[in-house]
Design a protein around this motif. Structure first.
Motif, PDB file in Angstrom:
ATOM      1  N   VAL A 243     -11.189 -12.601  18.828  1.00 41.45           N
ATOM      2  CA  VAL A 243     -11.971 -12.783  17.889  1.00 41.45           C
ATOM      3  C   VAL A 243     -11.774 -11.417  17.041  1.00 41.45           C
ATOM      4  CG1 VAL A 243     -14.258 -12.987  17.046  1.00 41.45           C
ATOM      5  CG2 VAL A 243     -13.525 -14.039  19.251  1.00 41.45           C
ATOM      6  N   PRO A 244     -11.146 -11.525  15.974  1.00 40.90           N
ATOM      7  CA  PRO A 244     -11.207 -10.243  14.949  1.00 40.90           C
ATOM      8  C   PRO A 244     -12.578  -9.912  14.612  1.00 40.90           C
ATOM      9  CG  PRO A 244      -9.619 -11.846  14.442  1.00 40.90           C
ATOM     10  CD  PRO A 244     -10.591 -12.760  15.341  1.00 40.90           C
ATOM     11  N   ASP A 245     -12.515  -8.507  14.332  1.00 45.25           N
ATOM     12  CA  ASP A 245     -13.864  -8.021  13.759  1.00 45.25           C
ATOM     13  C   ASP A 245     -14.139  -8.577  12.571  1.00 45.25           C
ATOM     14  OD1 ASP A 245     -14.491  -6.854  16.117  1.00 45.25           O
ATOM     15  OD2 ASP A 245     -13.311  -4.900  15.401  1.00 45.25           O
ATOM     16  N   LYS A 246     -13.222  -8.399  11.606  1.00 42.08           N
ATOM     17  CA  LYS A 246     -12.828  -9.011  10.494  1.00 42.08           C
ATOM     18  C   LYS A 246     -11.529  -9.494  10.078  1.00 42.08           C
ATOM     19  CE  LYS A 246     -13.156  -7.257   5.469  1.00 42.08           C
ATOM     20  NZ  LYS A 246     -13.445  -6.204   4.579  1.00 42.08           N
ATOM     21  N   PHE A 247     -11.485 -10.742   9.513  1.00 39.66           N
ATOM     22  CA  PHE A 247     -10.399 -11.376   9.265  1.00 39.66           C
ATOM     23  C   PHE A 247      -9.561 -10.920   8.091  1.00 39.66           C
ATOM     24  CE2 PHE A 247     -12.674 -14.560  11.627  1.00 39.66           C
ATOM     25  CZ  PHE A 247     -11.669 -15.114  12.323  1.00 39.66           C
ATOM     26  N   LEU A 248      -8.355 -10.423   8.240  1.00 39.25           N
ATOM     27  CA  LEU A 248      -7.369  -9.927   7.171  1.00 39.25           C
ATOM     28  C   LEU A 248      -6.354 -10.712   6.935  1.00 39.25           C
ATOM     29  CD1 LEU A 248      -7.562  -6.479   8.984  1.00 39.25           C
ATOM     30  CD2 LEU A 248      -8.905  -7.079   7.052  1.00 39.25           C
ATOM     31  N   LYS A 249      -5.747 -10.448   5.601  1.00 36.55           N
ATOM     32  CA  LYS A 249      -4.640 -10.990   5.165  1.00 36.55           C
ATOM     33  C   LYS A 249      -3.699 -10.076   4.497  1.00 36.55           C
ATOM     34  CE  LYS A 249      -6.220 -15.845   4.051  1.00 36.55           C
ATOM     35  NZ  LYS A 249      -6.333 -16.853   3.114  1.00 36.55           N
ATOM     36  N   ARG A 250      -2.480 -10.365   4.278  1.00 37.09           N
ATOM     37  CA  ARG A 250      -1.287  -9.413   3.657  1.00 37.09           C
ATOM     38  C   ARG A 250      -0.474 -10.180   2.761  1.00 37.09           C
ATOM     39  NH1 ARG A 250       0.862  -7.633   9.306  1.00 37.09           N
ATOM     40  NH2 ARG A 250       2.024  -9.315  10.040  1.00 37.09           N
ATOM     41  N   PRO A 251       0.199  -9.715   1.994  1.00 39.01           N
ATOM     42  CA  PRO A 251       0.930 -10.493   1.147  1.00 39.01           C
ATOM     43  C   PRO A 251       2.245 -11.027   1.850  1.00 39.01           C
ATOM     44  CG  PRO A 251       1.354  -8.394   0.309  1.00 39.01           C
ATOM     45  CD  PRO A 251       0.097  -8.326   1.194  1.00 39.01           C
ATOM     46  N   ALA A 252       2.592 -12.147   1.837  1.00 35.36           N
ATOM     47  CA  ALA A 252       3.862 -12.711   2.539  1.00 35.36           C
ATOM     48  C   ALA A 252       4.990 -11.868   1.963  1.00 35.36           C
ATOM     49  CB  ALA A 252       4.144 -14.139   2.224  1.00 35.36           C
ATOM     50  N   PRO A 253       5.857 -11.780   2.783  1.00 32.90           N
ATOM     51  CA  PRO A 253       7.226 -10.879   2.614  1.00 32.90           C
ATOM     52  C   PRO A 253       7.857 -11.019   1.131  1.00 32.90           C
ATOM     53  CG  PRO A 253       7.157 -11.217   4.825  1.00 32.90           C
ATOM     54  CD  PRO A 253       5.960 -12.105   4.363  1.00 32.90           C
ATOM     55  N   GLN A 254       8.037 -12.313   1.049  1.00 31.25           N
ATOM     56  CA  GLN A 254       8.877 -12.856  -0.115  1.00 31.25           C
ATOM     57  C   GLN A 254       7.759 -12.696  -1.379  1.00 31.25           C
ATOM     58  OE1 GLN A 254       7.442 -14.869   2.110  1.00 31.25           O
ATOM     59  NE2 GLN A 254       7.472 -16.955   1.578  1.00 31.25           N
ATOM     60  N   TYR A 255       6.595 -12.348  -1.540  1.00 29.25           N
ATOM     61  CA  TYR A 255       5.708 -12.329  -2.726  1.00 29.25           C
ATOM     62  C   TYR A 255       5.052 -10.937  -2.769  1.00 29.25           C
ATOM     63  CZ  TYR A 255       6.060 -17.525  -2.149  1.00 29.25           C
ATOM     64  OH  TYR A 255       6.362 -18.626  -2.129  1.00 29.25           O
ATOM     65  N   LYS A 256       5.597  -9.840  -1.958  1.00 31.96           N
ATOM     66  CA  LYS A 256       4.849  -8.719  -1.882  1.00 31.96           C
ATOM     67  C   LYS A 256       5.249  -8.058  -3.381  1.00 31.96           C
ATOM     68  CE  LYS A 256       4.825  -4.591   1.258  1.00 31.96           C
ATOM     69  NZ  LYS A 256       5.541  -4.099   2.330  1.00 31.96           N
ATOM     70  N   ASP A 257       6.182  -8.131  -3.825  1.00 33.69           N
ATOM     71  CA  ASP A 257       6.421  -7.354  -5.059  1.00 33.69           C
ATOM     72  C   ASP A 257       5.329  -8.280  -6.202  1.00 33.69           C
ATOM     73  OD1 ASP A 257       7.890  -5.664  -3.907  1.00 33.69           O
ATOM     74  OD2 ASP A 257       9.874  -6.481  -4.606  1.00 33.69           O
ATOM     75  N   HIS A 258       5.465  -9.461  -6.160  1.00 34.22           N
ATOM     76  CA  HIS A 258       4.812 -10.152  -7.111  1.00 34.22           C
ATOM     77  C   HIS A 258       3.036  -9.869  -7.012  1.00 34.22           C
ATOM     78  CE1 HIS A 258       3.932 -13.044 -10.278  1.00 34.22           C
ATOM     79  NE2 HIS A 258       3.101 -13.768  -9.525  1.00 34.22           N
ATOM     80  N   TYR A 259       2.721  -9.781  -5.912  1.00 37.93           N
ATOM     81  CA  TYR A 259       1.275  -9.522  -5.762  1.00 37.93           C
ATOM     82  C   TYR A 259       0.907  -8.026  -6.256  1.00 37.93           C
ATOM     83  CZ  TYR A 259      -2.659  -8.161  -2.864  1.00 37.93           C
ATOM     84  OH  TYR A 259      -4.146  -7.508  -2.489  1.00 37.93           O
ATOM     85  N   LYS A 260       1.768  -7.017  -5.842  1.00 37.60           N
ATOM     86  CA  LYS A 260       1.608  -5.776  -6.593  1.00 37.60           C
ATOM     87  C   LYS A 260       1.612  -5.817  -8.005  1.00 37.60           C
ATOM     88  CE  LYS A 260       3.758  -3.021  -2.892  1.00 37.60           C
ATOM     89  NZ  LYS A 260       5.046  -2.249  -2.587  1.00 37.60           N
ATOM     90  N   HIS A 261       2.500  -6.721  -8.793  1.00 35.01           N
ATOM     91  CA  HIS A 261       2.516  -6.929 -10.195  1.00 35.01           C
ATOM     92  C   HIS A 261       1.182  -7.463 -10.681  1.00 35.01           C
ATOM     93  CE1 HIS A 261       4.076  -7.626 -14.221  1.00 35.01           C
ATOM     94  NE2 HIS A 261       3.863  -8.823 -14.201  1.00 35.01           N
ATOM     95  N   ILE A 262       0.627  -8.449  -9.822  1.00 38.84           N
ATOM     96  CA  ILE A 262      -0.841  -9.184 -10.138  1.00 38.84           C
ATOM     97  C   ILE A 262      -1.821  -8.000 -10.158  1.00 38.84           C
ATOM     98  CG2 ILE A 262      -2.510 -10.881  -9.678  1.00 38.84           C
ATOM     99  CD1 ILE A 262      -0.307 -12.431  -8.603  1.00 38.84           C
ATOM    100  N   LEU A 263      -1.792  -7.244  -9.214  1.00 36.18           N
ATOM    101  CA  LEU A 263      -2.887  -6.171  -9.300  1.00 36.18           C
ATOM    102  C   LEU A 263      -2.540  -5.139 -10.251  1.00 36.18           C
ATOM    103  CD1 LEU A 263      -2.777  -5.091  -5.426  1.00 36.18           C
ATOM    104  CD2 LEU A 263      -4.257  -6.828  -6.491  1.00 36.18           C
ATOM    105  N   LEU A 264      -1.524  -4.993 -10.851  1.00 30.97           N
ATOM    106  CA  LEU A 264      -1.447  -3.854 -12.046  1.00 30.97           C
ATOM    107  C   LEU A 264      -2.046  -4.670 -13.097  1.00 30.97           C
ATOM    108  CD1 LEU A 264       2.419  -2.506 -11.497  1.00 30.97           C
ATOM    109  CD2 LEU A 264      -0.094  -1.459 -11.407  1.00 30.97           C
ATOM    110  N   LEU A 265      -1.694  -6.013 -13.329  1.00 28.47           N
ATOM    111  CA  LEU A 265      -2.411  -6.714 -14.380  1.00 28.47           C
ATOM    112  C   LEU A 265      -3.717  -6.829 -14.424  1.00 28.47           C
ATOM    113  CD1 LEU A 265       0.086  -9.813 -14.572  1.00 28.47           C
ATOM    114  CD2 LEU A 265       0.162  -7.929 -16.163  1.00 28.47           C
ATOM    115  N   LEU A 266      -4.285  -7.050 -13.281  1.00 27.06           N
ATOM    116  CA  LEU A 266      -5.775  -7.013 -12.847  1.00 27.06           C
ATOM    117  C   LEU A 266      -6.353  -5.683 -13.588  1.00 27.06           C
ATOM    118  CD1 LEU A 266      -6.224  -8.740  -9.524  1.00 27.06           C
ATOM    119  CD2 LEU A 266      -7.186  -9.595 -11.809  1.00 27.06           C
ATOM    120  N   LYS A 267      -5.696  -4.517 -13.300  1.00 27.56           N
ATOM    121  CA  LYS A 267      -6.450  -3.202 -13.597  1.00 27.56           C
ATOM    122  C   LYS A 267      -6.469  -3.169 -15.065  1.00 27.56           C
ATOM    123  CE  LYS A 267      -5.294   1.662 -12.812  1.00 27.56           C
ATOM    124  NZ  LYS A 267      -4.208   2.635 -12.293  1.00 27.56           N
ATOM    125  N   ASP A 268      -5.369  -3.656 -16.108  1.00 24.54           N
ATOM    126  CA  ASP A 268      -5.548  -3.575 -17.158  1.00 24.54           C
ATOM    127  C   ASP A 268      -6.461  -4.671 -18.067  1.00 24.54           C
ATOM    128  OD1 ASP A 268      -3.886  -1.524 -17.246  1.00 24.54           O
ATOM    129  OD2 ASP A 268      -2.163  -2.546 -17.750  1.00 24.54           O
TER     130      ASP A 268
END
Length: 702
Positions: free
Chosen positions: A76-101
């Motif tokens: 039983v995790p203390d908190k359920f966590l997720k991470r970007p799938a390897p093939q989408y890691k770069d695109h995830y970072k790109h979305i975060l940059l777009l969100l920032k602006d």
């Protein structure tokens, strides 16, 4: 921060459709790496690839949880966590940059629980201080996009939906990870190899197929006879059937009835005429479309969804994963225009749809009902009508099913008269039924090969009166055998999942309310997984059969995991989270307690692969232990009923029939001069040999 609007869609194809819409409405966008953007740089459209975040594996939380047979359960995790799938890691970072602006963020993912989750899990923690809107796209044609853009809502309104979706994922992690390991390890202890994959929806689905197979195997066919009399009604031949509550099972009885009725008269005792009407009161939801596609064309549930997704992305049909069979009242005014466009291109294929002004059938159609609209509406064609030649065969078949169903709301009801006639021949009761079609209604759009009404009743050409006598031109018997229930197809399994019931009336009510187990969006994928990944079911032609692995799984699972009851309780509580009457914390606590009860139980699996050849009551169970006299490791198969043991050879019990008496079995015994192998038929048979001689003998096959 500028006044930039950032749209996040579920798939690249939806982003393209949205960009295309903006361009045709005066706001051209250019595609750049990972997004579309207009010249003023205040409209940006990016996309996901479905879920681009993936749940942590057990070992990501705790190194001790890496090894299946050593990890303490429950995990039983203390908190359920997720991470970007390897093939989408770069695109995830790109979305975060777009969100920032971005000044305004718009969740434009699919309009359901899953769509809410896969966008909100990406934006979570990155939208503070920003305007966050929800765009609900039920279709990608211009009218639907315009309507959706005009009616965007605050994403905060869907917070509980996101919580419910997250909680559903967490529940499935807790049950799947913990119980798959628990039952796999227990099966391994019982010398059953392989992973026993457990799921709160797929296990009950597998159980449905296993139970149906057991019904078929345990079914005992019984011969019986149908008896028919052919009547002459003013030159028209009508086939009447012997009417009986109990089947005629004795040949002599059938022959006697045929003999008594041959050449006699049928006396009419009762004539009942009933006029009926059927109309299209519901359009397609995903599950009903999958059921019809399987029934009519033999298209799998997964292939139906794939074709429907293509049609949706091509802007030809509305949102595919809909659980709704109705349309909002506001779309009634759009219907004539859609019908006209369908007539322009498809009249030769399906016939003309009546589109006159003030169409009474359309105006009175109960398909339009705001009270029955969920997050989606029914699946319908859009104003973009294709040239059918541009569609692949499966896409064309699915598209035409949708179009024909939609066309049915424009025409009069299918109207017909049923005439039921009862009478007697020499005291024996017979009956027949005739049917006269008054108006073909929606059936006119159904090719005969696709019609559900494959057996058309004959039309009675002459009226009948009570007391009228009709000559019997021939009487005959037809030998038949009772048949077992049919195996599930993908379509009928989806129907069974949708209509799942419980022995508990209250849970059955819940299952009806939540529309069974699984959702329209997940059922096809679940069936595909239990066939191709878990291999609990195999498909032969259209029929589904349980595999040995699937049967073993259902045999070892407790009832609560193979019946729909637990899923019903979970869905009720997930709905409670959406409505604010239950909390995520409460439900996760409930699930942890449920898992704890199972993994903490003294649960043992009985491997039924090898029935005991001695007592015929028990089963041989594998055991590996150290011999207390020699210190050597021994592998033995012991019967869980009579206790007899047989040595293991190539991980199977070696069972040797006594060469002397041919009745007993050779087992290890202790004698005056040490261990030897003797006959179980002792003292009637005193055959015995030493181990070297025993090792040369071959065991019988199971």
């Amino acid at each position: 921060m500028t006044d930039e609007q950032l749209y996040i869609t579920e798939k690249p194809s939806v982003a393209l459709a949205l960009a295309d819409y903006f361009e045709r409405h005066g706001t051209p966008l250019t595609k750049e790496m990972g997004h579309y953007i207009n010249t003023e740089k205040n409209i940006v459209i990016t996309w996901l690839y479905g879920h681009i975040l993936t749940a942590y594996e057990p070992e990501d939380y705790n190194e001790e949880w890496k090894t299946w047979w050593k990890a303490p359960l429950p995990m039983v995790p203390d908190k359920f966590l997720k991470r970007p799938a390897p093939q989408y890691k770069d695109h995830y970072k790109h979305i975060l940059l777009l969100l920032k602006d971005a000044h305004t963020v718009i969740n434009a993912a699919d309009p359901d629980r899953e769509g809410q989750v896969l966008c909100d899990e990406v934006t979570e923690g990155h939208v503070e201080g920003k305007i966050y809107k929800r765009l609900l796209l039920n279709a990608l044609d211009d009218t639907s996009i315009t309507r959706a853009l005009e009616h965007m809502e605050d994403n905060e309104k869907f917070k509980k939906l996101y919580e419910a979706g997250q909680t559903r994922e967490n529940i499935d992690w807790l049950i799947g990870m913990n119980l798959t390991r628990f039952f796999t390890n227990k099966a391994k202890d019982a010398h059953i190899e392989g992973v026993e994959s457990i799921g709160r929806v797929k296990s009950p689905a597998t159980n449905m197929v296993v139970e149906r197979e057991l019904e078929i195997e345990n079914f005992k066919p019984e011969p019986y006879f149908n008896i028919f009399a052919y009547l002459n009604i003013n030159g028209q031949t009508i086939k009447a059937e012997f009417e009986t509550k109990k089947k005629v099972k004795i040949l002599s009885e059938a022959d006697a009835i045929v003999s008594h009725c041959s050449g006699k008269d049928f006396t009419v005792q009762e004539v009942n005429n009933e006029t009926k009407e059927e109309k299209v009161n519901q359009l397609y939801s995903l599950d009903t479309l999958q059921i019809d596609a399987d029934k009519v064309y033999g298209i799998s549930a997964k292939d139906t969804l794939a074709a429907l997704q293509k049609l949706y992305e091509a802007k030809l049909t509305s949102y595919p994963r809909s659980d709704c069979k109705y349309l909002p009242e506001s779309q009634r005014k759009d219907a004539p225009e859609i019908a006209k466009l369908l007539n322009d291109k498809l009249a030769m294929e399906i016939g003309l749809i009546p589109v006159q002004a003030n169409n009474e059938n359309l105006n009175n159609s109960t398909v339009f009902n705001d009270k029955k609209i969920t997050a989606h509406h029914a699946i319908i064609p859009t104003k973009n009508v294709p040239d059918l030649k541009t569609l692949k065969d499966t896409e064309k078949q699915i598209y035409l099913l949708i179009v024909r169903k939609y066309a049915g709301i424009f025409v009069k009801p299918y109207k017909y008269t049923i005439t039921n006639v009862q009478g007697k021949i020499e005291g024996y009761p017979f009956k027949f039924r005739c049917k006269k079609v008054i108006d073909g209604g929606f059936t006119l759009y159904e090719p005969k090969k696709e019609s559900a009404k494959e057996k058309e009743d004959i039309e009675l050409k002459s009226p009948l009166a009570t007391g009228q006598r009709l000559p019997v031109t021939k009487a005959e018997k037809e030998a038949k055998t009772t048949e077992p229930p049919k195996r599930y197809t993908e379509g009928s399994l989806i129907q069974a999942m949708t209509n799942a019931k419980s022995d508990d009336p209250e849970l059955s009510k819940i299952l009806t309310k939540v529309k069974g187990i699984g959702t329209p969006a997940t059922r096809a994928d679940i069936i595909n997984k239990i066939i191709k990944v878990d291999k609990h079911i195999q498909k032969k032609g259209k029929s589904l059969y349980p595999t040995v692995k699937g049967r073993t799984l259902i045999e070892i699972l407790p009832n609560i995991l193979k019946k729909p009851d637990y899923t019903a309780m979970m869905e009720q509580k997930l709905t409670g989270i959406e409505e604010g009457t239950y909390t995520r914390q409460q439900l996760l606590k409930d699930v942890v307690a449920f898992v704890q009860d199972i993994v903490g139980s003294d649960f043992k699996i009985i491997n039924k692969q090898y029935p005991c050849p001695k007592c015929h009551n028990g089963y041989l169970q594998y055991r590996k232990f150290k011999d207390k006299y020699t210190g050597d490791m021994k592998e033995i198969f012991f019967c869980n009923s009579c206790g007899i043991g047989f040595p293991a050879e190539d991980q199977k019990p070696k069972v040797v029939i006594c060469p002397e008496c041919k009745k007993g079995l050779l087992i290890e015994k202790k004698g005056k001069y040490g261990k030897f192998y003797g006959c179980t038929n002792y003292p009637d048979c005193k055959y015995g040999i030493r181990k070297p001689e025993y090792d040369k003998l071959k065991g019988s096959k199971f």
